[in-house]
Structure formats: structure tokens, C-alpha cells
Design a protein around this motif. Sequence first.
Motif, PDB file in Angstrom:
ATOM      1  N   ARG A   6       0.835  -1.204   0.000  1.00 11.73           N
ATOM      2  CA  ARG A   6       0.000   0.000   0.000  1.00 11.73           C
ATOM      3  C   ARG A   6       0.867   1.249   0.000  1.00 11.73           C
ATOM      4  O   ARG A   6       0.584   2.201  -0.695  1.00 11.73           O
ATOM      5  CB  ARG A   6      -0.931   0.011   1.212  1.00 11.73           C
ATOM      6  CG  ARG A   6      -2.060  -0.964   1.090  1.00 11.73           C
ATOM      7  CD  ARG A   6      -2.980  -0.841   2.263  1.00 11.73           C
ATOM      8  NE  ARG A   6      -3.968  -1.900   2.209  1.00 11.73           N
ATOM      9  CZ  ARG A   6      -4.720  -2.258   3.216  1.00 11.73           C
ATOM     10  NH1 ARG A   6      -4.594  -1.639   4.384  1.00 11.73           N
ATOM     11  NH2 ARG A   6      -5.600  -3.210   3.092  1.00 11.73           N
ATOM     12  N   SER A   8       3.900   1.583  -1.166  1.00 12.51           N
ATOM     13  CA  SER A   8       4.546   1.793  -2.463  1.00 12.51           C
ATOM     14  C   SER A   8       3.521   2.255  -3.498  1.00 12.51           C
ATOM     15  O   SER A   8       3.839   3.046  -4.378  1.00 12.51           O
ATOM     16  CB  SER A   8       5.264   0.532  -2.932  1.00 12.51           C
ATOM     17  OG  SER A   8       4.344  -0.513  -3.162  1.00 12.51           O
ATOM     18  N   LYS A   9       2.279   1.754  -3.402  1.00 15.19           N
ATOM     19  CA  LYS A   9       1.232   2.233  -4.315  1.00 15.19           C
ATOM     20  C   LYS A   9       0.956   3.707  -4.061  1.00 15.19           C
ATOM     21  O   LYS A   9       0.811   4.492  -4.986  1.00 15.19           O
ATOM     22  CB  LYS A   9      -0.053   1.420  -4.145  1.00 15.19           C
ATOM     23  CG  LYS A   9      -0.010   0.059  -4.779  1.00 15.19           C
ATOM     24  CD  LYS A   9      -1.334  -0.630  -4.607  1.00 15.19           C
ATOM     25  CE  LYS A   9      -1.299  -2.027  -5.210  1.00 15.19           C
ATOM     26  NZ  LYS A   9      -2.580  -2.715  -5.024  1.00 15.19           N
ATOM     27  N   VAL A  10       0.898   4.088  -2.820  1.00 15.37           N
ATOM     28  CA  VAL A  10       0.659   5.486  -2.453  1.00 15.37           C
ATOM     29  C   VAL A  10       1.833   6.339  -2.920  1.00 15.37           C
ATOM     30  O   VAL A  10       1.651   7.420  -3.476  1.00 15.37           O
ATOM     31  CB  VAL A  10       0.440   5.629  -0.929  1.00 15.37           C
ATOM     32  CG1 VAL A  10       0.459   7.090  -0.505  1.00 15.37           C
ATOM     33  CG2 VAL A  10      -0.853   4.963  -0.527  1.00 15.37           C
ATOM     34  N   GLU A  11       3.029   5.832  -2.712  1.00 11.25           N
ATOM     35  CA  GLU A  11       4.212   6.570  -3.146  1.00 11.25           C
ATOM     36  C   GLU A  11       4.223   6.741  -4.664  1.00 11.25           C
ATOM     37  O   GLU A  11       4.543   7.808  -5.170  1.00 11.25           O
ATOM     38  CB  GLU A  11       5.491   5.854  -2.694  1.00 11.25           C
ATOM     39  CG  GLU A  11       5.757   5.994  -1.210  1.00 11.25           C
ATOM     40  CD  GLU A  11       6.939   5.149  -0.754  1.00 11.25           C
ATOM     41  OE1 GLU A  11       7.611   4.525  -1.606  1.00 11.25           O
ATOM     42  OE2 GLU A  11       7.183   5.111   0.453  1.00 11.25           O
ATOM     43  N   ARG A  12       3.869   5.671  -5.378  1.00  7.13           N
ATOM     44  CA  ARG A  12       3.831   5.760  -6.832  1.00  7.13           C
ATOM     45  C   ARG A  12       2.743   6.746  -7.279  1.00  7.13           C
ATOM     46  O   ARG A  12       2.949   7.561  -8.183  1.00  7.13           O
ATOM     47  CB  ARG A  12       3.585   4.388  -7.460  1.00  7.13           C
ATOM     48  CG  ARG A  12       4.884   3.588  -7.595  1.00  7.13           C
ATOM     49  CD  ARG A  12       4.633   2.294  -8.300  1.00  7.13           C
ATOM     50  NE  ARG A  12       4.236   1.364  -7.226  1.00  7.13           N
ATOM     51  CZ  ARG A  12       3.598   0.236  -7.377  1.00  7.13           C
ATOM     52  NH1 ARG A  12       3.246  -0.160  -8.578  1.00  7.13           N
ATOM     53  NH2 ARG A  12       3.295  -0.529  -6.373  1.00  7.13           N
ATOM     54  N   ALA A  13       1.617   6.689  -6.645  1.00  5.86           N
ATOM     55  CA  ALA A  13       0.533   7.613  -6.981  1.00  5.86           C
ATOM     56  C   ALA A  13       0.952   9.045  -6.677  1.00  5.86           C
ATOM     57  O   ALA A  13       0.722   9.957  -7.473  1.00  5.86           O
ATOM     58  CB  ALA A  13      -0.734   7.250  -6.211  1.00  5.86           C
ATOM     59  N   HIS A  14       1.585   9.202  -5.513  1.00  6.83           N
ATOM     60  CA  HIS A  14       2.072  10.529  -5.117  1.00  6.83           C
ATOM     61  C   HIS A  14       3.132  11.020  -6.124  1.00  6.83           C
ATOM     62  O   HIS A  14       3.113  12.175  -6.559  1.00  6.83           O
ATOM     63  CB  HIS A  14       2.641  10.482  -3.698  1.00  6.83           C
ATOM     64  CG  HIS A  14       3.110  11.806  -3.197  1.00  6.83           C
ATOM     65  ND1 HIS A  14       2.252  12.836  -2.911  1.00  6.83           N
ATOM     66  CD2 HIS A  14       4.361  12.275  -2.937  1.00  6.83           C
ATOM     67  CE1 HIS A  14       2.942  13.880  -2.500  1.00  6.83           C
ATOM     68  NE2 HIS A  14       4.234  13.566  -2.505  1.00  6.83           N
ATOM     69  N   SER A  15       4.043  10.141  -6.497  1.00  8.21           N
ATOM     70  CA  SER A  15       5.086  10.478  -7.466  1.00  8.21           C
ATOM     71  C   SER A  15       4.481  10.833  -8.822  1.00  8.21           C
ATOM     72  O   SER A  15       4.901  11.781  -9.481  1.00  8.21           O
ATOM     73  CB  SER A  15       6.055   9.307  -7.602  1.00  8.21           C
ATOM     74  OG  SER A  15       7.012   9.577  -8.590  1.00  8.21           O
ATOM     75  N   THR A  16       3.479  10.069  -9.231  1.00  2.84           N
ATOM     76  CA  THR A  16       2.808  10.336 -10.502  1.00  2.84           C
ATOM     77  C   THR A  16       2.128  11.701 -10.471  1.00  2.84           C
ATOM     78  O   THR A  16       2.207  12.471 -11.430  1.00  2.84           O
ATOM     79  CB  THR A  16       1.773   9.233 -10.799  1.00  2.84           C
ATOM     80  OG1 THR A  16       2.444   7.969 -10.835  1.00  2.84           O
ATOM     81  CG2 THR A  16       1.073   9.468 -12.119  1.00  2.84           C
ATOM     82  N   MET A  17       1.471  12.007  -9.358  1.00  5.00           N
ATOM     83  CA  MET A  17       0.812  13.319  -9.234  1.00  5.00           C
ATOM     84  C   MET A  17       1.837  14.445  -9.231  1.00  5.00           C
ATOM     85  O   MET A  17       1.628  15.483  -9.844  1.00  5.00           O
ATOM     86  CB  MET A  17      -0.041  13.369  -7.964  1.00  5.00           C
ATOM     87  CG  MET A  17      -1.335  12.579  -8.073  1.00  5.00           C
ATOM     88  SD  MET A  17      -2.477  12.888  -6.729  1.00  5.00           S
ATOM     89  CE  MET A  17      -1.612  12.216  -5.325  1.00  5.00           C
ATOM     90  N   ASN A  19       4.777  14.371 -10.635  1.00  2.00           N
ATOM     91  CA  ASN A  19       5.271  14.488 -12.007  1.00  2.00           C
ATOM     92  C   ASN A  19       4.261  15.237 -12.884  1.00  2.00           C
ATOM     93  O   ASN A  19       4.641  16.066 -13.708  1.00  2.00           O
ATOM     94  CB  ASN A  19       5.572  13.108 -12.605  1.00  2.00           C
ATOM     95  CG  ASN A  19       6.836  12.498 -12.037  1.00  2.00           C
ATOM     96  OD1 ASN A  19       7.682  13.201 -11.491  1.00  2.00           O
ATOM     97  ND2 ASN A  19       6.957  11.180 -12.140  1.00  2.00           N
TER      98      ASN A  19
END
Length: 98
Positions: A6, A8-17, A19
Amino acid sequence: HLPRKRSSKVERAHSTMMNADMDAVEAENQVELEEKTRLINQVLELQHTLEDLSARVDAVKEENLKLKSENQVLGQYIENLMSASSVFQTTDTKSKRK
């Protein structure tokens, strides 16, 4: 183990946002830069136009002074011719008598 997924998913989502936000800021900066460039070019073009018009005004003023001077010379020449002519002297005399 589950919280990591969860996270890492949040981090990826946060990173995507982040970016996406940075891309939006970059796009906005690019638009601003293009607008500034366009305005600078327009100002430079207007400055050149003003310089051209100013030079033209100076040339017209110079030509005007030259023509005024020539008119004065011609006026004096005509006046001298008229005073030397008996036809105009007679007319002047008659008008003075009236």
C-alpha cells in the motif's frame, strides 16, 4: 508485508501526481516564456518602427525648412520683378490714390 504494498502504491501515486504537477508547471512556464518572447519581439518591432518614423519626421522637417527658404527667395525675387516693372508700379500708384 501488506502495508508496504500500500505504501509503495501510495508513493507511486504521489510520485505520478508530482510528475503531473511538474509537467503542468513546465507547460505553464513554457507558455509564459513564449508569451514573453512574443512581447519582446513586438516591442523591438515597434521600436524599429518608431525609429523609422522619427527619421522620416526629421527628413520632412529638413525638407520643409529648405522649401520655406526657397519660397522666401522666390517671393523676394517676384517682389523685385514687380517693383522693377512699370505695369505693377502703375497699379500700385492707382491703388494708393484711391
